[in-house]
Write a protein that holds these residues in place. Structure first.
Motif, PDB file in Angstrom:
ATOM      1  N   UNK A 138       0.854  -1.196   0.000  1.00  0.00           N
ATOM      2  CA  UNK A 138       0.000   0.000   0.000  1.00  0.00           C
ATOM      3  C   UNK A 138       0.887   1.242   0.000  1.00  0.00           C
TER       4      UNK A 138
ATOM      5  N   UNK B 146       0.038   4.234  -0.457  1.00  0.00           N
ATOM      6  CA  UNK B 146      -0.581   5.379   0.208  1.00  0.00           C
ATOM      7  C   UNK B 146      -0.238   5.423   1.695  1.00  0.00           C
ATOM      8  N   UNK B 147      -0.277   4.273   2.326  1.00  0.00           N
ATOM      9  CA  UNK B 147      -0.015   4.241   3.771  1.00  0.00           C
ATOM     10  C   UNK B 147       1.414   3.820   4.085  1.00  0.00           C
ATOM     11  N   UNK B 148       2.129   3.314   3.095  1.00  0.00           N
ATOM     12  CA  UNK B 148       3.497   2.879   3.327  1.00  0.00           C
ATOM     13  C   UNK B 148       3.604   1.572   4.085  1.00  0.00           C
TER      14      UNK B 148
ATOM     15  N   UNK C 166      -0.304  23.165 -17.604  1.00  0.00           N
ATOM     16  CA  UNK C 166      -0.173  22.467 -16.319  1.00  0.00           C
ATOM     17  C   UNK C 166       0.692  21.224 -16.418  1.00  0.00           C
TER      18      UNK C 166
ATOM     19  N   UNK D 270      17.199  18.996  -3.968  1.00  0.00           N
ATOM     20  CA  UNK D 270      15.970  18.771  -3.185  1.00  0.00           C
ATOM     21  C   UNK D 270      15.674  19.982  -2.311  1.00  0.00           C
TER      22      UNK D 270
ATOM     23  N   UNK E 153      13.678  22.485  -4.020  1.00  0.00           N
ATOM     24  CA  UNK E 153      12.339  22.137  -4.469  1.00  0.00           C
ATOM     25  C   UNK E 153      12.287  21.156  -5.626  1.00  0.00           C
TER      26      UNK E 153
ATOM     27  N   UNK F  21      12.463  13.278   3.070  1.00  0.00           N
ATOM     28  CA  UNK F  21      11.296  12.409   2.868  1.00  0.00           C
ATOM     29  C   UNK F  21      11.361  11.805   1.467  1.00  0.00           C
TER      30      UNK F  21
ATOM     31  N   UNK G 160       9.218  10.991  -0.467  1.00  0.00           N
ATOM     32  CA  UNK G 160       8.190  11.454  -1.406  1.00  0.00           C
ATOM     33  C   UNK G 160       8.762  12.305  -2.518  1.00  0.00           C
ATOM     34  N   UNK G 161       9.919  12.909  -2.294  1.00  0.00           N
ATOM     35  CA  UNK G 161      10.530  13.760  -3.322  1.00  0.00           C
ATOM     36  C   UNK G 161      11.462  12.969  -4.248  1.00  0.00           C
TER      37      UNK G 161
ATOM     38  N   UNK H 265       3.883   5.752  -6.747  1.00  0.00           N
ATOM     39  CA  UNK H 265       3.130   6.929  -6.306  1.00  0.00           C
ATOM     40  C   UNK H 265       3.898   8.236  -6.490  1.00  0.00           C
ATOM     41  N   UNK H 266       5.184   8.235  -6.114  1.00  0.00           N
ATOM     42  CA  UNK H 266       5.946   9.478  -6.191  1.00  0.00           C
ATOM     43  C   UNK H 266       6.021   9.979  -7.628  1.00  0.00           C
TER      44      UNK H 266
ATOM     45  N   UNK I 219       2.732  11.284  -8.797  1.00  0.00           N
ATOM     46  CA  UNK I 219       2.511  12.646  -8.322  1.00  0.00           C
ATOM     47  C   UNK I 219       3.326  13.652  -9.131  1.00  0.00           C
TER      48      UNK I 219
ATOM     49  N   UNK J  41       1.286  13.788 -12.300  1.00  0.00           N
ATOM     50  CA  UNK J  41      -0.177  13.779 -12.164  1.00  0.00           C
ATOM     51  C   UNK J  41      -0.792  12.629 -12.959  1.00  0.00           C
TER      52      UNK J  41
ATOM     53  N   UNK K 229      -5.872   1.338  -5.239  1.00  0.00           N
ATOM     54  CA  UNK K 229      -6.987   1.894  -4.463  1.00  0.00           C
ATOM     55  C   UNK K 229      -8.229   1.874  -5.331  1.00  0.00           C
TER      56      UNK K 229
END
Lengths: 556, 556
Positions: free
Chosen positions: A14, A16-18, A176, A214, A217, A242, A244-245, A287-288, A291, A294, A301
């Protein structure tokens, strides 16, 4: 409880929850409809179930096969999506090449999303096949499969406010879309300025360099390519920031690596080997990255497409099944035929002779000439060297015994833009010749060898087979030619990856028998890339990269 | 090194890396151009520098002031953006009300982004001011300030595949917009089904409930409103899941809380008080929410707008300065006048008399009548009660001594759709009457009191002042009226938040003197909300929410 077509049970990764958790995944009509038990027409069990992987940045052309064939080989490994920058075909065919890649992408269950090449051509020091100006880029950005403006490479133009480049960036922002960076060894104020315009980077080779990005940004992609393998050096970042980046990508991965080790699935495995938590490693390839661009997949899920990898083991990434949009045998599914033909017929030059490739001595009566030599230092890096070569009948001859060989770049896009001639040291070739129409970024026809005659044979052979990579061994009066035809834009084969692999190995073996370094054919492909220091050869002659200009081969 | 207009030095809350670090932030022309020293026209120092906060979900109408006035009050607290769901004004004025809110948002430096209300009206059991069908919603979704389809509330329609609702969701998806959920106490298969269509939820009250949602891919917003304060119960989630999936929001926060404690800045402070790492708390009100809605701010990095909060102290969130787009005094900046007038003139009904509000006994000769009573249980929850009330001249009279009061809902949108009459127990009012045109969701005019006559006075006063909240104390033959005029849609004042706060306190004090519970005015606003169990009153009469239908007040 409504019936579904497929139910998968296993330990869900998962993202999303790791966490890892036992779950049933109910799939209907290609979509994950619930993470709970449902009556189902078909039930599958697996030790682990992960989201299909996404390669955050890849040039499919480096595999030497079409996007469709790449997908055919990668999907069974659990790679269900890539962000493809068709930079190479764009340099040959421009916007038509990119559109051909869009079309090619419909032939595979692999979910190919695109970055539009931002920097075609790489420079004006060479004649490539095409230019993508801001209008052409903007038009391509409108395509539904496009998610980014691909790696912005021209740092001086970026920080200098070049109008054309900034129009491309602005066009991506208006839509975008993500703007990908390409910032090798860029730091300090240049990096600060680049950070204003770019969202991510995949060129870091040290942890310090990546961390600086990082902090400003950037999303940082850890690259595990063929010639550039940065993952081991960068993976410690997971302790600093983190995750996530962070994402995983392959950038350029050759057919040997792909067949023997895999694509971004290999990067996931290696990250786990290096001590990254397996769920975090999967997040960095799902997921990363989703994101970052997009993307609506890369997670398990309800509401997401059923792109799943069923694994016997998570750490070793032993794949049992891969589902794409709920299809358990996605590569077996028939697809609509392509709407356009493959992009062949791109190798277009007049047959060459030995004399065409030979460099004339400035004074035909001299016995020797002093020349500048492209010196292979390490990998694809080159240094500046010099050599003294014999002159025979007004022509400068090579010195294979001293590993100083002639090299030529023949413009091959049908514009009669001429032949560049020079010398190279470090290939190791003792006899015969090698050549390629894969010659970053302009992809002219590059040939090198122990004799001008054999070089001409190689160039003409590549012309006859519509592009590829060739090795020629002199054999008495004749010669034995061994080659991989790459008729799609002179860069790719439409054969399966495994077939190209066998052929590549055979050709490499032949080249090695002639003395060529094991990676010599790959190295050759980069000797015409006029943006990597120090010396390069283009169809317009020798380039001193730091001076960003041509220099004479002969030192007078 | 090019000169910039502003340089800020301090400990940067880097939400990208999750760390605190000393940095200079160079700002030019509203944009962060570098995170390093630059020569600057103006230099600022602060202990801490955080990104401007984003409230992930708020109904500005609950503050009783316009969006412009809300911004005026919140920006100095460090709230530089909100995602506003103008659900209340939409119930009064439909698409025109939402467009008025868009226009209002241009009058403030607060970066107001919008969710388009998805569920207007709440039901057909009441006559509201407007309906937003799928076409109207789709048209609003095209506005440049819109980032979401706002909280989808009608669970039966969602899981039942209602065409109109799913057309709204589809319209949002086509535009790449977020779809907000509203899933109080929803779990199991209903939640699984909802997860297919919705991206986030802010209605969890327990950690277990929130965790179930996160497992299914929802982003979860921790809410710290006025009547619903869930942060303390949910904050332990930070130990269970990556905080990237969590955001902070206020949903409904009243003028008292806003003035005394703040908006989402209070939620950040409280999260820190509850033990959340300060940087993670800030991430939950910046980067995470920015990712949820694809917003270009909520982070401090080159290329981002200079929306900064300069703090004396991070944990107590003591604000020194707030910059929006580099402007150090953003609320002082003159803005263009609004292109449309404020939405006044929305309270439209014929003056009422005591007789209009009184309930007739079924048999005019009876001495008593048995009636169903809305019983205030806790907060805004109600239960079903019964009472026996005296009948005088054919009219059922209240029993203030037993805390059984008449209540009436007067349709006020100019459609002559009638008056609903009933009884309520638990307000505590001993004499006089109270009334409000803030009456979720249809926002009709609701009045309750110890006598029909005073109730009529209140209703007519609210009609005269074009909406608001009023308290009336009988005074001999006359009456003393105390009110907060809310002429904007009958919901909001265009006065500063602080002025409305003073007025609200004064009115509340007056009501309390009449015996009303401290939160009675707020409670009154929810007595007409026909979707919250058990009994509610609409302009069409008493509603039994579980039966989803009207019932007679008089038990025959």
């Amino acid at each position: 409880m409504s019936r579904v077509d497929t139910l998968v049970r296993g330990t869900l990764v998962n993202v999303n929850t790791g966490v890892l958790e036992d779950r049933a995944i109910a799939i209907d009509d290609g979509e994950i409809v619930a993470l709970e038990e449902r009556p189902a027409d078909r039930e599958l069990e697996a030790e682990y179930v992960a989201p299909g992987l996404i390669d955050a940045h890849v040039h499919v052309e480096s595999s030497m096969v079409t996007v469709a064939q790449y997908g055919e080989a990668m999907v069974p490994r659990g790679v269900t999506s890539i962000v493809h920058d068709p930079h190479e075909i764009a340099n040959v065919l421009g916007a038509d090449g990119v559109r051909a890649a869009f079309d090619d992408a419909r032939q595979t269950p692999l979910k190919v999303r695109f970055g539009v090449p931002s920097s075609v051509p790489a420079s004006t020091l060479q004649d490539g096949g095409a230019t993508l100006d801001a209008d052409a880029v903007a038009s391509l950005l409108d395509h539904e499969l496009v998610v980014a403006l691909a790696e912005v490479m021209d740092l001086p133009a970026l920080v200098g406010g070049d109008e054309d480049l900034h129009a491309k960036i602005e066009a991506a922002r208006e839509r975008d879309l993500t703007v990908d960076g390409h910032l090798p060894r860029v730091s300090g104020s240049d990096l600060q300025e680049a950070a204003r315009f770019l969202d991510n980077d995949h060129e870091s080779i040290t942890r310090t360099e990546a961390r600086e990005k990082i902090d400003l940004g950037f999303r940082v992609y850890l690259r595990e390519g063929s010639s550039t393998k940065n993952l081991a050096d960068l993976v410690g970042l997971v302790d600093d920031v983190p995750t996530r980046r962070l994402s995983l990508c392959t950038d350029d991965r050759d057919v040997v690596d792909l067949v023997e080790n895999g694509g971004v699935d290999f990067a996931v495995r290696k990250a786990i080997d290096e001590g990254v938590d397996p769920v975090e490693a999967v997040q960095m390839a799902t997921l990363n990255t989703a994101e970052s661009y997009d993307l609506p997949f890369g997670r398990i899920e309800p509401g997401a497409p059923a792109d799943l990898v069923l694994l016997e083991d998570l750490e070793s990434w032993r794949v049992e099944h891969v589902l794409v949009d709920g299809d358990i045998d996605p590569t077996a599914t028939e697809r609509d035929p392509p709407s356009t033909a493959l992009s062949t017929g791109t190798v277009d030059f007049e047959p060459v002779t030995a004399a065409d490739l030979a460099l004339a001595a400035p004074a035909s009566t001299a016995e020797r000439a002093e020349v500048r030599v492209i010196d292979l230092v390490e990998g694809i890096q080159t240094g500046r060297a010099e050599a003294s070569l014999p002159v025979v009948d007004g022509t400068i001859h090579p010195a294979p015994d001293e590993d100083v060989l002639p090299i030529a770049v023949v413009e091959r896009h049908g514009t009669d833009a001429g032949i560049g001639r020079g010398f190279v040291s470090g290939l190791g070739l003792e006899r015969g010749a090698i050549g390629s129409t894969v010659a970053h970024d302009a992809h002219n026809c590059v040939v090198a060898g122990a004799s001008y005659d054999t070089m001409a044979r190689v160039a003409n052979h590549l012309r006859d087979v519509d592009g590829g990579i060739a090795v020629c061994e002199p054999d008495g009066d004749g010669a034995e030619m061994s080659s991989i035809p790459l008729p799609v834009a002179g860069l790719m084969s439409d054969d399966p990856l495994a077939a190209v692999y066998e052929r590549f190995k055979a050709v490499t073996d032949r080249a090695e028998a002639l003395g060529l370094d094991r990676h010599g054919l790959m190295t050759l492909s980069f000797l015409a890339l006029e943006v990597i220091p120090e010396y390069r050869l283009t169809n317009r002659g020798l380039v001193d990269v730091e001076r960003w200009d041509h220099v004479d081969v002969v030192i007078e």
